[in-house]
Design an enzyme around this catalytic site. Structure first.
Site, PDB file in Angstrom:
ATOM      1  N   CYS A 136      84.826  32.385 -32.522  1.00 19.11           N
ATOM      2  CA  CYS A 136      83.804  31.332 -32.652  1.00 19.11           C
ATOM      3  C   CYS A 136      84.004  30.278 -31.560  1.00 19.11           C
ATOM      4  CB  CYS A 136      83.865  30.699 -34.042  1.00 19.11           C
ATOM      5  SG  CYS A 136      85.215  29.528 -34.264  1.00 19.11           S
ATOM      6  N   CYS A 143      90.067  29.494 -39.136  1.00 23.73           N
ATOM      7  CA  CYS A 143      89.977  30.797 -38.467  1.00 23.73           C
ATOM      8  C   CYS A 143      91.372  31.353 -38.170  1.00 23.73           C
ATOM      9  CB  CYS A 143      89.220  30.661 -37.155  1.00 23.73           C
ATOM     10  SG  CYS A 143      87.436  30.460 -37.343  1.00 23.73           S
ATOM     11  N   GLU A 156      92.511  32.619 -35.401  1.00 30.34           N
ATOM     12  CA  GLU A 156      93.053  32.149 -34.121  1.00 30.34           C
ATOM     13  C   GLU A 156      93.682  30.769 -34.288  1.00 30.34           C
ATOM     14  OE1 GLU A 156      90.069  33.337 -34.803  1.00 30.34           O
ATOM     15  OE2 GLU A 156      89.144  34.330 -33.073  1.00 30.34           O
TER      16      GLU A 156
HETATM   17  N1  THU Z   1      86.570  34.035 -38.291  1.00 32.38           N
HETATM   18  C1  THU Z   1      87.796  34.017 -37.703  1.00 32.38           C
HETATM   19  O1  THU Z   1      88.815  33.813 -38.379  1.00 32.38           O
HETATM   20  N2  THU Z   1      87.879  34.222 -36.380  1.00 32.38           N
HETATM   21  C2  THU Z   1      86.842  34.570 -35.592  1.00 32.38           C
HETATM   22  O2  THU Z   1      87.041  34.796 -34.404  1.00 32.38           O
HETATM   23  C3  THU Z   1      85.489  34.689 -36.161  1.00 32.38           C
HETATM   24  C4  THU Z   1      85.333  34.217 -37.567  1.00 32.38           C
HETATM   25  C5  THU Z   1      86.487  33.872 -39.748  1.00 32.38           C
HETATM   26  C6  THU Z   1      85.969  32.559 -40.237  1.00 32.38           C
HETATM   27  C7  THU Z   1      85.495  32.937 -41.629  1.00 32.38           C
HETATM   28  O3  THU Z   1      86.600  32.916 -42.524  1.00 32.38           O
HETATM   29  C8  THU Z   1      85.047  34.383 -41.479  1.00 32.38           C
HETATM   30  O4  THU Z   1      85.635  34.852 -40.297  1.00 32.38           O
HETATM   31  C9  THU Z   1      83.532  34.549 -41.398  1.00 32.38           C
HETATM   32  O5  THU Z   1      82.998  33.684 -40.457  1.00 32.38           O
END
Ligand code: THU
Length: 134
Positions: free
Chosen positions: A87, A54, A56
């Site tokens: 998440c 992610c 973050e």
């Molecule tokens: N994702 C993030 O990078 N940060 C978040 O806060 C929510 C989800 C990404 C993970 C994945 O690559 C995509 O978003 C879809 O879930």
């Protein structure tokens, strides 16, 4: 430029570098370390889906790699209908490095914004104090 505007610009810019060919959902994150330095992260997906990282997590990893262990503000941006919700895993990661009252601004690429805190994102977070008897 205010710190919030600087964070928004940093997160917006790094979001462009996201590697998200599987979800097509690009996310950018920017955090401010205690020193005032800004660290950026974007999501980095993988053909083996669970191996994705992610935005973050990337920003936090950049901060720690630079030698800092405390964040004092964070902002996340995505092209979502409502301000993007970090998440569960990222809430835990934010809680590891930021105090409960640290502001986390959740934004969308079309200008929606919602401010919350690490404590409100993860009430009752598991932390090192829970292992004090071990
Ligand atoms: N994702 C993030 O990078 N940060 C978040 O806060 C929510 C989800 C990404 C993970 C994945 O690559 C995509 O978003 C879809 O879930």
């Amino acid at each position: 430029m205010s710190q919030l505007d600087t964070l928004l610009k940093a997160a917006t810019e790094v979001r462009e570098n996201a590697h998200a060919p599987y979800s097509n959902f690009k996310v950018g994150a920017a955090i401010v370390g205690k020193s005032g330095t800004i660290y950026q992260g974007c999501n980095v997906e993988n053909a083996a889906y669970p191996e994705g990282i992610c935005a973050e997590a990337g920003a936090i990893a950049a901060m720690v790699a630079a030698g800092e262990t405390e964040l004092v503000e964070a902002l996340v941006i995505a092209d979502s209908p409502a301000p993007v919700a970090p998440c569960g895993g990222c809430r835990q990661k934010l809680a590891e490095f930021g105090a409960r009252d640290v502001t986390v601004t959740l934004t969308t690429t079309d200008g929606l914004s919602a401010a919350t805190t690490i404590g409100d994102l993860l009430p009752g977070a598991f932390d090192a104090t829970h292992m004090e008897r071990s």
